[in-house]
Design a protein around this motif. Structure first.
Motif, short mmCIF file in Angstrom:
data_model
loop_
_atom_site.label_atom_id
_atom_site.label_comp_id
_atom_site.label_asym_id
_atom_site.label_seq_id
_atom_site.Cartn_x
_atom_site.Cartn_y
_atom_site.Cartn_z
N ILE A 90 -5.15 -13.22 -4.87
CA ILE A 90 -5.60 -13.17 -6.17
C ILE A 90 -6.28 -11.58 -6.96
O ILE A 90 -6.54 -11.47 -8.11
N TYR A 91 -6.45 -10.57 -6.31
CA TYR A 91 -6.43 -9.14 -6.72
C TYR A 91 -5.65 -8.49 -7.24
O TYR A 91 -4.30 -8.90 -6.55
N PRO A 92 -5.59 -7.36 -7.86
CA PRO A 92 -4.38 -6.33 -8.76
C PRO A 92 -4.59 -5.97 -7.28
O PRO A 92 -5.26 -5.45 -6.78
N LEU A 93 -3.02 -5.13 -7.30
CA LEU A 93 -3.11 -3.83 -5.78
C LEU A 93 -4.65 -2.77 -6.15
O LEU A 93 -4.92 -2.84 -4.81
N ARG A 94 -4.26 -2.53 -6.83
CA ARG A 94 -5.65 -1.19 -7.26
C ARG A 94 -6.49 -2.07 -7.33
O ARG A 94 -7.70 -1.21 -6.76
N TYR A 95 -6.82 -3.08 -6.63
CA TYR A 95 -8.38 -3.79 -7.07
C TYR A 95 -8.36 -4.59 -5.36
O TYR A 95 -9.71 -5.10 -5.51
N ARG A 96 -7.28 -3.96 -5.20
CA ARG A 96 -7.47 -5.31 -3.54
C ARG A 96 -7.91 -4.67 -2.66
O ARG A 96 -8.88 -5.75 -1.65
N GLY A 97 -8.72 -3.89 -2.23
CA GLY A 97 -9.25 -3.12 -0.61
C GLY A 97 -11.19 -3.47 -1.41
O GLY A 97 -10.98 -3.72 -0.95
N VAL A 98 -11.29 -2.72 -2.44
CA VAL A 98 -12.70 -3.37 -2.84
C VAL A 98 -12.84 -4.47 -3.29
O VAL A 98 -14.11 -5.11 -2.88
N LEU A 140 9.17 -6.25 -9.17
CA LEU A 140 8.02 -7.17 -8.82
C LEU A 140 7.04 -5.82 -8.88
O LEU A 140 6.15 -5.35 -9.59
N LEU A 141 7.41 -5.18 -7.46
CA LEU A 141 5.90 -4.12 -7.34
C LEU A 141 6.36 -3.11 -7.85
O LEU A 141 4.94 -2.84 -8.08
N LYS A 142 7.07 -2.28 -8.21
CA LYS A 142 7.16 -1.65 -8.86
C LYS A 142 6.92 -1.51 -10.33
O LYS A 142 5.40 -0.76 -11.27
N GLN A 143 7.09 -3.00 -10.69
CA GLN A 143 6.24 -2.62 -12.37
C GLN A 143 5.01 -3.46 -11.99
O GLN A 143 4.65 -2.99 -13.59
N TRP A 165 0.90 -1.38 0.22
CA TRP A 165 -0.03 0.46 0.21
C TRP A 165 0.85 1.17 0.31
O TRP A 165 0.54 2.22 -0.89
N LEU A 166 1.71 0.97 1.08
CA LEU A 166 2.59 2.66 1.14
C LEU A 166 3.58 2.40 -0.37
O LEU A 166 3.41 3.62 -1.41
N TYR A 167 3.64 1.67 -0.93
CA TYR A 167 4.40 1.79 -2.76
C TYR A 167 3.30 2.45 -3.60
O TYR A 167 3.46 3.30 -4.54
N ARG A 168 2.19 2.01 -3.63
CA ARG A 168 1.30 2.26 -4.25
C ARG A 168 0.67 3.94 -4.03
O ARG A 168 0.46 4.59 -5.11
N GLN A 169 1.58 3.92 -3.50
CA GLN A 169 1.14 5.94 -2.30
C GLN A 169 2.21 6.51 -3.08
O GLN A 169 2.30 8.09 -2.70
N ASN A 170 3.02 6.45 -3.05
CA ASN A 170 4.53 6.10 -3.64
C ASN A 170 5.44 6.89 -2.47
O ASN A 170 6.70 7.99 -2.64
N LYS A 171 5.57 6.45 -1.30
CA LYS A 171 6.16 6.29 -0.73
C LYS A 171 7.17 4.49 0.18
O LYS A 171 7.43 3.76 0.09
N VAL A 172 7.85 5.26 -1.46
CA VAL A 172 8.66 3.85 -1.93
C VAL A 172 10.20 4.32 -0.84
O VAL A 172 10.14 2.81 -0.56
N VAL A 224 2.67 -1.74 -9.63
CA VAL A 224 2.37 -0.44 -9.49
C VAL A 224 1.99 0.28 -11.20
O VAL A 224 1.12 1.15 -11.37
N GLU A 225 3.34 0.23 -11.80
CA GLU A 225 3.57 0.98 -12.81
C GLU A 225 2.56 0.23 -14.33
O GLU A 225 1.84 1.07 -14.75
#
Length: 419
Positions: A325-333, A168-171, A139-146, A173-174
């Motif tokens: 199983i969810y992509p990071l962008r959909y993990r919460g929802v 892997l996380l960078k790829q 979640w932090l990486y997703r918020q640009n807190k690398v 998220v991008e």
């Protein structure tokens, strides 16, 4: 009302997870737990107890989808399943302790006020301990807190694996941010994107309520006896969670769920047969006089078998898969949608069980549940992939083309997999 509150808690919990992070969501759940427990303990009227139950339910809903998500994102892939299963063990172990605590308070002044109010204590303890834990690195990486994300990953993985995980996380998220630009960031767009995504998912969870009632169906009219035997079943539930911790990363999530569902169906059919032979007198009130029978113990045995079959498979594995199983962008929802589905099903079960037993009889009710279990078994076989030992990015790539069980794959695909 607690289960109804959990539906709403899981719903907005998904949004809180994506917007404010996993840690804030868990801290918020603890606050709701504490407020609910205090309201129930000091309640002057029954409606106030119901209000407290709603607060507790909101916290349950938020925690039920956030805890597995947080644990999975902060765990190495090779032990991720065991650690999420540990969460299940603490839940079932807590249920076992709750039975003991309730029995201890039955003779104490204040009785039910202590039973309900003491639930605020674990919430305070967890709140304090959670303050010392980090946020999810993903979640932090997703918020640009690398830098913060990297610092946490360095504590989780060996030094020679950190850079690979960061890349892997960078790829991931991008790629997700690029897709997000096409989908949109508002909640409606995210919901549409989650359902329209190529990833296939299914969430199935069955919880056995009313174990004291089922024990009374078996011929044990005494409330204290029914509660004592229910204590045994809750202990078996906790034991099953330990089995899950030991085997989920070795044998996989999919296999445990399939075996569990097959066992559940068999146990429910056995419960139907055993309880059908007990209460032949339609005018007998089971919770006053029981259904005396020399075979009543069989129903209790099958109930125990049901619990020990449910716990290591369907009790924990769906939560593990749902956190993977969810992509990071959909993990919460996505986790919120699955948790809402779970708690909605639980609400239906809790509201209809006694009515169904009156309309269909105990045997007919158990056979109905067995039918749903068989449908669940088919759904798991056809839809649920194996995620054991895979990084989140590997799971996402695997599901981009859709999952098919091995029996339905073309021979060329099988050859490629073996290669």
């Amino acid at each position: 009302m607690a289960v109804a509150g959990a539906i709403f808690g899981a719903g907005f919990g998904g949004w809180i997870n994506d917007r404010f992070g996993r840690k804030i969501s868990l801290l918020g759940a603890d606050v709701l737990f504490f407020i609910g427990a205090i309201i129930m303990a000091i309640a002057p009227q029954p409606w106030v107890i119901i209000l407290g139950r709603i607060f507790v339910g909101l916290g349950v809903g938020m925690a039920s989808m956030t805890a597995p998500l947080y644990i999975s994102e902060a765990s190495p892939a090779k032990i991720r399943g065991a650690l999420v299963s540990a969460n299940g063990f603490l839940i079932t172990g807590g249920q076992f302790l709750a039975y003991l605590i309730n029995l201890a308070f039955t003779k104490a002044p204040g009785t039910w006020r202590w039973m309900l109010g003491v639930a605020g204590l674990p919430a305070v303890v967890q709140f304090g301990l959670m303050m010392m834990l980090p946020e999810s690195p993903r979640w932090l990486y997703r918020q640009n807190k690398v830098d913060e994300a990297r610092a946490i990953l360095e504590k989780i993985y060996p030094a020679d694996q950190v850079e690979e995980e960061v890349n892997l996380l960078k790829q991931s998220v991008e790629n997700e941010k690029a897709e997000e630009g096409l989908i949109g960031k508002d909640m409606i767009s995210r919901l549409k994107g989650a359902f329209g995504n190529k990833i296939q998912f299914v969430g199935i969870n069955t919880v056995m309520y009313y174990s004291p009632t089922i024990v009374q169906f078996a011929g044990f009219a005494s409330k204290s006896t029914a509660l004592a035997l229910s204590l045994v079943t809750s202990g078996l539930n906790a034991l099953g969670s330990i089995v899950s911790m030991a085997f989920v990363d070795k044998y996989g999530r999919r296999r445990l769920m399939i075996v569990s569902m097959f066992g559940l169906s068999s146990c429910l059919v056995a419960l139907a047969v055993s309880t059908d032979t007990l209460c032949s007198d339609e005018h007998r009130t089971y919770f006053i006089s029981g259904c005396p029978s020399s075979f009543g113990w069989l129903a209790v045995v099958f109930l125990g078998a049901y619990i020990i079959t449910y716990s290591p498979g369907m009790g924990t594995a769906p939560w593990i898969v749902n956190s993977e199983i969810y992509p990071l962008r959909y993990r919460g929802v996505g986790g919120g949608i699955a948790a809402v589905s779970n708690w909605t099903s639980n609400l239906i079960v809790s509201l209809t069980f006694l009515t169904l037993t009156e309309a269909l009889g105990s045997a007919g009710t158990f056979l109905l549940f067995a039918g749903f279990s068989l449908l669940g078994l088919v759904a798991i076989y056809l839809l649920v992939p194996e995620t054991k030992g895979l990084a989140f990015e590997e799971v996402e790539k695997m599901l981009e083309t859709g999952f098919k069980p091995s029996a339905f794959m073309k021979k060329s695909n099988k050859s490629e997999m073996h290669a």
